[in-house]
Motif scaffolding. Structure first.
Motif, PDB file in Angstrom:
ATOM      1  N   GLU A 198       0.854  -1.185   0.000  1.00 44.01           N
ATOM      2  CA  GLU A 198       0.000   0.000   0.000  1.00 44.01           C
ATOM      3  C   GLU A 198       0.892   1.238   0.000  1.00 44.01           C
ATOM      4  OE1 GLU A 198      -1.090   0.769   4.581  1.00 44.01           O
ATOM      5  OE2 GLU A 198      -1.839  -1.143   3.802  1.00 44.01           O
ATOM      6  N   PRO A 199       0.377   2.398  -0.434  1.00 45.19           N
ATOM      7  CA  PRO A 199       1.216   3.596  -0.482  1.00 45.19           C
ATOM      8  C   PRO A 199       1.820   3.906   0.885  1.00 45.19           C
ATOM      9  CG  PRO A 199      -0.854   3.961  -1.623  1.00 45.19           C
ATOM     10  CD  PRO A 199      -0.996   2.655  -0.920  1.00 45.19           C
ATOM     11  N   LEU A 200       3.100   4.255   0.889  1.00 47.73           N
ATOM     12  CA  LEU A 200       3.801   4.605   2.113  1.00 47.73           C
ATOM     13  C   LEU A 200       4.137   6.088   2.074  1.00 47.73           C
ATOM     14  CD1 LEU A 200       5.306   3.864   4.749  1.00 47.73           C
ATOM     15  CD2 LEU A 200       7.306   3.346   3.346  1.00 47.73           C
ATOM     16  N   SER A 201       3.645   6.851   3.034  1.00 52.67           N
ATOM     17  CA  SER A 201       3.915   8.285   3.062  1.00 52.67           C
ATOM     18  C   SER A 201       4.648   8.652   4.340  1.00 52.67           C
ATOM     19  CB  SER A 201       2.611   9.087   2.953  1.00 52.67           C
ATOM     20  OG  SER A 201       1.741   8.812   4.034  1.00 52.67           O
TER      21      SER A 201
ATOM     22  N   LYS B  57     -19.952  14.901  -7.214  1.00 54.17           N
ATOM     23  CA  LYS B  57     -19.727  13.508  -7.590  1.00 54.17           C
ATOM     24  C   LYS B  57     -19.096  12.680  -6.475  1.00 54.17           C
ATOM     25  CE  LYS B  57     -19.096  14.446 -12.537  1.00 54.17           C
ATOM     26  NZ  LYS B  57     -18.130  14.376 -13.679  1.00 54.17           N
ATOM     27  N   ALA B  58     -18.423  13.351  -5.535  1.00 52.18           N
ATOM     28  CA  ALA B  58     -17.711  12.626  -4.476  1.00 52.18           C
ATOM     29  C   ALA B  58     -17.439  13.551  -3.311  1.00 52.18           C
ATOM     30  CB  ALA B  58     -16.391  12.057  -5.023  1.00 52.18           C
ATOM     31  N   ASN B  59     -17.125  12.977  -2.138  1.00 53.90           N
ATOM     32  CA  ASN B  59     -16.718  13.795  -1.008  1.00 53.90           C
ATOM     33  C   ASN B  59     -15.226  14.130  -1.145  1.00 53.90           C
ATOM     34  OD1 ASN B  59     -15.193  11.581  -0.043  1.00 53.90           O
ATOM     35  ND2 ASN B  59     -16.916  10.820   1.165  1.00 53.90           N
ATOM     36  N   VAL B  60     -14.674  14.838  -0.162  1.00 54.06           N
ATOM     37  CA  VAL B  60     -13.301  15.325  -0.278  1.00 54.06           C
ATOM     38  C   VAL B  60     -12.290  14.181  -0.344  1.00 54.06           C
ATOM     39  CG1 VAL B  60     -11.477  16.677   0.838  1.00 54.06           C
ATOM     40  CG2 VAL B  60     -13.829  17.523   0.837  1.00 54.06           C
ATOM     41  N   SER B  61     -12.419  13.196   0.539  1.00 53.31           N
ATOM     42  CA  SER B  61     -11.448  12.093   0.558  1.00 53.31           C
ATOM     43  C   SER B  61     -11.533  11.262  -0.725  1.00 53.31           C
ATOM     44  CB  SER B  61     -11.657  11.200   1.786  1.00 53.31           C
ATOM     45  OG  SER B  61     -12.955  10.662   1.804  1.00 53.31           O
ATOM     46  N   GLU B  62     -12.735  11.037  -1.229  1.00 52.78           N
ATOM     47  CA  GLU B  62     -12.901  10.297  -2.485  1.00 52.78           C
ATOM     48  C   GLU B  62     -12.314  11.081  -3.655  1.00 52.78           C
ATOM     49  OE1 GLU B  62     -17.080   7.948  -1.380  1.00 52.78           O
ATOM     50  OE2 GLU B  62     -17.120   9.922  -2.347  1.00 52.78           O
ATOM     51  N   THR B  63     -12.514  12.382  -3.629  1.00 48.85           N
ATOM     52  CA  THR B  63     -11.981  13.242  -4.687  1.00 48.85           C
ATOM     53  C   THR B  63     -10.458  13.211  -4.707  1.00 48.85           C
ATOM     54  OG1 THR B  63     -13.892  14.715  -4.544  1.00 48.85           O
ATOM     55  CG2 THR B  63     -11.903  15.604  -5.569  1.00 48.85           C
ATOM     56  N   ALA B  64      -9.847  13.264  -3.526  1.00 49.32           N
ATOM     57  CA  ALA B  64      -8.380  13.216  -3.437  1.00 49.32           C
ATOM     58  C   ALA B  64      -7.853  11.961  -4.119  1.00 49.32           C
ATOM     59  CB  ALA B  64      -7.944  13.260  -1.978  1.00 49.32           C
TER      60      ALA B  64
ATOM     61  N   MET C 143      -9.357  10.162  -6.410  1.00 49.89           N
ATOM     62  CA  MET C 143      -9.696  10.190  -7.837  1.00 49.89           C
ATOM     63  C   MET C 143      -8.697  10.997  -8.655  1.00 49.89           C
ATOM     64  SD  MET C 143     -13.840  10.604  -7.474  1.00 49.89           S
ATOM     65  CE  MET C 143     -14.211  10.791  -9.216  1.00 49.89           C
ATOM     66  N   VAL C 144      -8.077  11.999  -8.037  1.00 41.99           N
ATOM     67  CA  VAL C 144      -7.117  12.831  -8.778  1.00 41.99           C
ATOM     68  C   VAL C 144      -5.669  12.483  -8.445  1.00 41.99           C
ATOM     69  CG1 VAL C 144      -8.746  14.723  -9.062  1.00 41.99           C
ATOM     70  CG2 VAL C 144      -7.200  14.728  -7.090  1.00 41.99           C
ATOM     71  N   GLY C 145      -5.460  11.369  -7.722  1.00 45.10           N
ATOM     72  CA  GLY C 145      -4.107  10.856  -7.557  1.00 45.10           C
ATOM     73  C   GLY C 145      -3.411  11.145  -6.251  1.00 45.10           C
ATOM     74  N   TYR C 146      -4.149  11.569  -5.205  1.00 50.16           N
ATOM     75  CA  TYR C 146      -3.521  11.862  -3.914  1.00 50.16           C
ATOM     76  C   TYR C 146      -3.993  10.858  -2.868  1.00 50.16           C
ATOM     77  CZ  TYR C 146      -1.979  16.255  -5.926  1.00 50.16           C
ATOM     78  OH  TYR C 146      -1.368  17.187  -6.726  1.00 50.16           O
ATOM     79  N   GLN C 147      -3.035  10.142  -2.281  1.00 49.31           N
ATOM     80  CA  GLN C 147      -3.361   9.163  -1.253  1.00 49.31           C
ATOM     81  C   GLN C 147      -3.519   9.824   0.121  1.00 49.31           C
ATOM     82  OE1 GLN C 147      -3.867   5.937  -1.858  1.00 49.31           O
ATOM     83  NE2 GLN C 147      -3.309   6.029  -4.024  1.00 49.31           N
ATOM     84  N   ASN C 148      -2.827  10.945   0.336  1.00 45.60           N
ATOM     85  CA  ASN C 148      -2.843  11.615   1.642  1.00 45.60           C
ATOM     86  C   ASN C 148      -3.818  12.782   1.605  1.00 45.60           C
ATOM     87  OD1 ASN C 148      -1.734  13.827   3.601  1.00 45.60           O
ATOM     88  ND2 ASN C 148      -0.905  11.894   4.334  1.00 45.60           N
TER      89      ASN C 148
END
Length: 320
Positions: free
Chosen positions: A62-65, A279-286, A288-293
């Motif tokens: 999973e993504p590691l940040s 179309k989506a809430n904030v976390s879902e939107t993040a 969808m546009v390529g941000y895991q954090n």
């Protein structure tokens, strides 16, 4: 998986991760990182007071940040031998790609990085606490008066050769210590000298001909079509037939922003469009546009538009 660090010195960098220490010779320590659904470790070698070299290895499904608040004047060189991802600070994003040397100075700033899952990351880091190198600061005031600077060099054969020499050091004990310290100082010298050469190149303004301009518009078109998963600077330069130097400085000269700044703007515009249409809430939107954090996404959104992404949903809900 997120690791958060707030550090004011090199020693606390590891104590605050809460790593499990495995080995502790006099000047070398190895730590196991608490990575969920994966594994990782750091081999840390103290070269002298305020100066150390680390080898970082990690692999996860999973993504590691990693978020790090750096308070002290910090000079760092890191060189990934494998793996990819990105890192960001002060509203700027940089690719993290194999065989690309990153040389940066930071103080009183937050550095965020994210590693791509499933691909093993192997990286060398050289860290200097500049409170112990005052002469270096005095002779390079133009670099260290700012809160941050970064120099990236793609595929540098001479630097890669030094990294391999360090990795395959033929000595042990005190000879190993002296050998690695010498190579580390050589790396430092090459990068500081490289910054001076790069500044000279910038002053001799990059002149773009018709072929260069056509190639840069091609680069822009490529980014328009793959901004969710954009190529690295080196990969993009190969696609358009320009060297990475002309791509970076030509793109900014022609379009007024960096390659990664342009990608970020495309992501932010799409994010705002998704939120405005509900179309989506904030976390879902993040996602969808390529941000895991989520917090990193919200910070970039606020810097782009001047307001938080959640405010769009509040306005939409208040005006049905």
């Amino acid at each position: 998986m997120n690791l958060n660090i707030d550090t004011n010195d090199l020693d606390s960098l590891y104590s605050e991760i809460e790593c499990r220490q495995l080995i502790m010779p006099s000047n070398q320590k190895t730590y196991s990182l608490p990575i969920h659904n994966g594994s990782g470790n750091i081999e840390r070698q103290l070269l002298r007071v305020g100066m150390e070299m680390n080898w970082f290895q990690a692999q996860t499904n999973e993504p590691l940040s990693l978020s790090c608040n750096v308070r002290y004047p910090h000079l760092e060189l890191f060189y990934p031998l494998s793996g990819d991802g990105f890192w960001a600070t002060n509203g700027k994003e940089f690719s993290l790609a194999a065989n690309t040397s990153n040389f940066l100075f930071a103080q009183n700033t937050k550095i965020y990085s994210e590693l791509t899952p499933k691909e093993k990351v192997v990286m060398m880091e050289l860290r200097l606490d500049l409170r112990y190198f005052k002469q270096l600061i005095a002779e390079n005031k133009h670099l260290f008066e700012q809160s941050f600077f970064c120099q990236q060099i793609s595929n540098p054969s001479y630097i890669h050769r030094l990294i391999e020499q360090i990795k395959n050091c033929p000595y042990t004990g005190m000879l190993k210590q002296l050998y690695i310290e010498g190579k580390a100082l050589e790396l430092l010298t090459l990068h500081l000298n490289g910054i001076e050469l790069e500044e000279s190149k910038k002053k001799a303004a990059t002149k773009l001909n018709e072929i260069d301009i056509h190639a840069l518009y091609h680069a822009k078109e490529i980014l328009n079509n793959c901004w969710r998963n954009p190529p690295s600077i080196l990969a993009l330069s190969k696609k358009i037939g320009l060297n990475d130097y002309k791509l970076k400085y030509g793109f900014k000269e022609l379009f007024g922003t960096t390659v990664f700044g342009y990608v970020r703007s495309l992501r932010m515009l799409e994010a705002r469009n998704i939120l405005e249409q509900g179309k989506a809430n904030v976390s879902e939107t993040a996602l969808m546009v390529g941000y895991q954090n989520l917090s990193h996404f919200a910070t970039l959104f606020r810097k782009t538009f001047g307001y938080n992404p959640s405010e769009i949903l509040k306005m939409k809900n208040s005006h049905p």
